[in-house]
Design a protein around this motif. Structure first.
Motif, PDB file in Angstrom:
ATOM      1  N   ASN A 272       0.820  -1.206   0.000  1.00  0.00           N
ATOM      2  CA  ASN A 272       0.000   0.000   0.000  1.00  0.00           C
ATOM      3  C   ASN A 272       0.858   1.261   0.000  1.00  0.00           C
ATOM      4  O   ASN A 272       0.519   2.270  -0.631  1.00  0.00           O
ATOM      5  CB  ASN A 272      -0.937   0.007   1.208  1.00  0.00           C
ATOM      6  N   GLY A 273       1.989   1.211   0.712  1.00  0.00           N
ATOM      7  CA  GLY A 273       2.896   2.360   0.724  1.00  0.00           C
ATOM      8  C   GLY A 273       3.455   2.653  -0.647  1.00  0.00           C
ATOM      9  O   GLY A 273       3.598   3.820  -1.044  1.00  0.00           O
ATOM     10  N   LEU A 274       3.751   1.615  -1.409  1.00  0.00           N
ATOM     11  CA  LEU A 274       4.239   1.811  -2.773  1.00  0.00           C
ATOM     12  C   LEU A 274       3.153   2.413  -3.652  1.00  0.00           C
ATOM     13  O   LEU A 274       3.436   3.250  -4.523  1.00  0.00           O
ATOM     14  CB  LEU A 274       4.708   0.482  -3.360  1.00  0.00           C
ATOM     15  N   SER A 275       1.912   1.986  -3.442  1.00  0.00           N
ATOM     16  CA  SER A 275       0.809   2.537  -4.225  1.00  0.00           C
ATOM     17  C   SER A 275       0.653   4.031  -3.975  1.00  0.00           C
ATOM     18  O   SER A 275       0.375   4.808  -4.894  1.00  0.00           O
ATOM     19  CB  SER A 275      -0.491   1.802  -3.877  1.00  0.00           C
ATOM     20  N   ALA A 332       9.663   1.620   7.117  1.00  0.00           N
ATOM     21  CA  ALA A 332       8.506   2.153   7.843  1.00  0.00           C
ATOM     22  C   ALA A 332       7.487   1.056   8.135  1.00  0.00           C
ATOM     23  O   ALA A 332       6.911   0.997   9.235  1.00  0.00           O
ATOM     24  CB  ALA A 332       7.858   3.277   7.028  1.00  0.00           C
ATOM     25  N   ALA A 333       7.246   0.172   7.159  1.00  0.00           N
ATOM     26  CA  ALA A 333       6.287  -0.919   7.364  1.00  0.00           C
ATOM     27  C   ALA A 333       6.775  -1.874   8.440  1.00  0.00           C
ATOM     28  O   ALA A 333       5.984  -2.347   9.282  1.00  0.00           O
ATOM     29  CB  ALA A 333       6.052  -1.659   6.053  1.00  0.00           C
ATOM     30  N   ALA A 334       8.064  -2.171   8.437  1.00  0.00           N
ATOM     31  CA  ALA A 334       8.624  -3.064   9.453  1.00  0.00           C
ATOM     32  C   ALA A 334       8.497  -2.446  10.847  1.00  0.00           C
ATOM     33  O   ALA A 334       8.074  -3.110  11.808  1.00  0.00           O
ATOM     34  CB  ALA A 334      10.077  -3.369   9.131  1.00  0.00           C
ATOM     35  N   GLN A 335       8.811  -1.167  10.941  1.00  0.00           N
ATOM     36  CA  GLN A 335       8.748  -0.509  12.252  1.00  0.00           C
ATOM     37  C   GLN A 335       7.314  -0.381  12.739  1.00  0.00           C
ATOM     38  O   GLN A 335       7.020  -0.562  13.933  1.00  0.00           O
ATOM     39  CB  GLN A 335       9.416   0.859  12.159  1.00  0.00           C
TER      40      GLN A 335
END
Length: 474
Positions: A272-275, A332-335
């Motif tokens: 979603n972040g890439l989108s 960011a997704a991992a954190q």
């Protein structure tokens, strides 16, 4: 048990605006007046190229069809490279198979042929840790330039030669056979490089790192296309590949979900972040991502998820910047989810953006049009494109990568539909025209110092070899 399906009209009626844009690209035929500004070969030598073309033409078509009917994937092209080597031997040349770091790579030099004095051949082409040639060769024993012709022969899974590499290979080999005797007599050198794994492994970059471009002054190849033949496309993009593994902690999804750390959540947040990131990208940049693993059962919090991603950009600087932005989304997704993440870039080296040499491309177009085919300049509608490891060659030495049409407009590369055209009569005709045109271009470079100087000048003015950018990526 209750079952039902949901149909979608969009699957059956694809985007009309997309079709309209493809039609615009197909109709984007800008008249270009190619000017014969250089002397090149004399008329007698050109006639010899024509005669030689007729002598080898049947063998080239037979090779193209043989490769087409026996497709092999990258790094596995053992039958294909042997077919190339066999044809070279038939004409008296001595190719080397298994060179420049790859078992299925091939190298053959004009000095190894029946007309050559083999005592002048360069016997040590495989120089490790070399990053490319230069426009003024220090390792070339011939007084004239050294020109490389590239031949790709790998295919795609399931759909075979849906990128027309059988045509690429046969036209490149044909150019070598047609031009080698004349180039040798001119005191120059012609090198045929069989380059594996363009589709799945950036084979040319591997070969470059093992000395394939040592002493090379210019390089060339053709690539099949649809619609109309062009000197080049404006936007062959650089490409990097990334594998990501997120690691969380498993738990029962119903009984104790609060004890879990959901690795699938991290993958979904990345996707979603890439989108969202795509809104702020340059119109030539591309990101592709799939989730290859996301858990084993719905009632178990996934402790592992995996993703496979591509990034593409039109410049080496853009490729590096886009890679950094992609990493930021993953971190960011991992954190945010509490997961750990392992990132692995570039199992094979990146493809670099293609830089076409206009002087060489114009020379090729003059020869191509003289065969009765029709070639125009690049498209003016910049839309993003695929990637090729010929880009890695083009930033090291002056290069061309003309697009030669073997299929009707609107037929997409990398589809079974395109493969249907790769061994048809049009493809055969374009193959022969391409072989003759590559041969003529290579011979012109060897015969005309003014032409070669203009090629080198353009390359140098475009920035030469971008060492800092290459070091950052490779």
């Amino acid at each position: 048990m209750r079952e039902f399906s949901v149909d979608s009209s969009r699957i059956h009626n694809l985007s009309q605006s997309g079709k309209d844009f493809l039609a615009l690209q197909a109709d984007d035929i800008q008249p270009v007046e190619f000017t014969d500004r250089f002397q090149g070969l004399g008329s007698q030598e050109r006639s010899q190229l024509d005669e030689r073309t007729q002598q080898v033409k049947d063998d080239l078509i037979a090779l193209s069809h043989d490769l087409y009917h026996h497709p092999e994937l990258g790094f596995e092209e053992h039958r294909s490279v042997e077919a190339v080597a066999t044809l070279l031997r038939k004409y008296g040349y001595q190719p080397t198979v298994g060179i420049h770091g790859l078992d299925t790579a091939l190298r053959c030099e004009s000095s190894s042929g029946p007309q050559a004095d083999t005592t002048t051949a360069d016997t040590s082409p495989d120089v490790s840790e070399n990053t490319g040639g230069s426009a003024s060769s220090e390792n070339n024993n011939s007084p004239g330039p050294t020109i490389a012709i590239m031949a790709e022969y790998d295919a795609l899974p399931d759909i075979g030669h849906a990128c027309g590499h059988n045509v690429i290979c046969s036209s490149g080999l044909g150019a070598f056979l047609i031009a080698a005797p004349i180039v040798q007599r001119l005191g120059a050198r012609l090198v045929l490089l069989g380059t594996p794994a363009e589709e799945n492994g950036t084979g040319k970059e591997i070969m470059i790192s093992h000395g394939a471009l040592e002493g090379i002054d210019a390089a060339m190849m053709v690539h099949p296309y649809s619609g109309v033949s062009r000197t080049h496309t404006t936007d062959y993009l650089g490409l990097r590949e990334l594998y990501v593994t997120f690691r969380g902690h498993t738990a029962h999804a119903s009984a104790t979900p609060y004890m879990g750390v959901n690795a699938l959540d991290a993958a979904v947040m990345t996707y979603n972040g890439l989108s969202v990131l795509r809104q702020q990208l340059l119109f030539t940049d591309r990101i592709h991502a799939i989730i290859t693993e996301g858990g084993k059962a719905p009632n178990v919090i996934p402790e592992i998820s995996k993703m496979h991603l591509y990034v593409r950009s039109a410049t080496t600087t853009g490729l590096k910047e886009l890679s950094d932005r992609l990493e930021a989304v993953i971190v960011a997704a991992a954190q945010a989810t509490g997961c750990a993440a392992d990132l692995r870039w570039d199992d094979t080296p990146p493809c670099l953006p293609l830089r076409s040499n206009e002087v060489m491309a114009e020379r090729f177009a003059l020869h191509f049009n003289a065969t009765g085919q029709k070639m125009i300049g690049p498209q003016t509608l910049v839309s993003g494109a695929g990637s090729t490891d010929m880009g890695n060659v083009s930033v090291r030495v002056p290069s061309i990568h003309p697009m030669v049409a073997i299929a009707p407009a609107g037929v997409s590369l990398h589809t079974a539909h395109f493969a249907d055209f790769a061994a048809e009569p049009l493809a055969d005709d374009v193959l022969i025209a391409s072989a003759r045109s590559l041969a003529g271009t290579a011979a012109d470079l060897c015969a005309d110092a003014e032409l070669m100087d203009a090629v080198v000048k353009e390359f140098d003015e475009a920035g030469g070899i971008p060492h800092d950018e290459l070091d950052a990526l490779l």
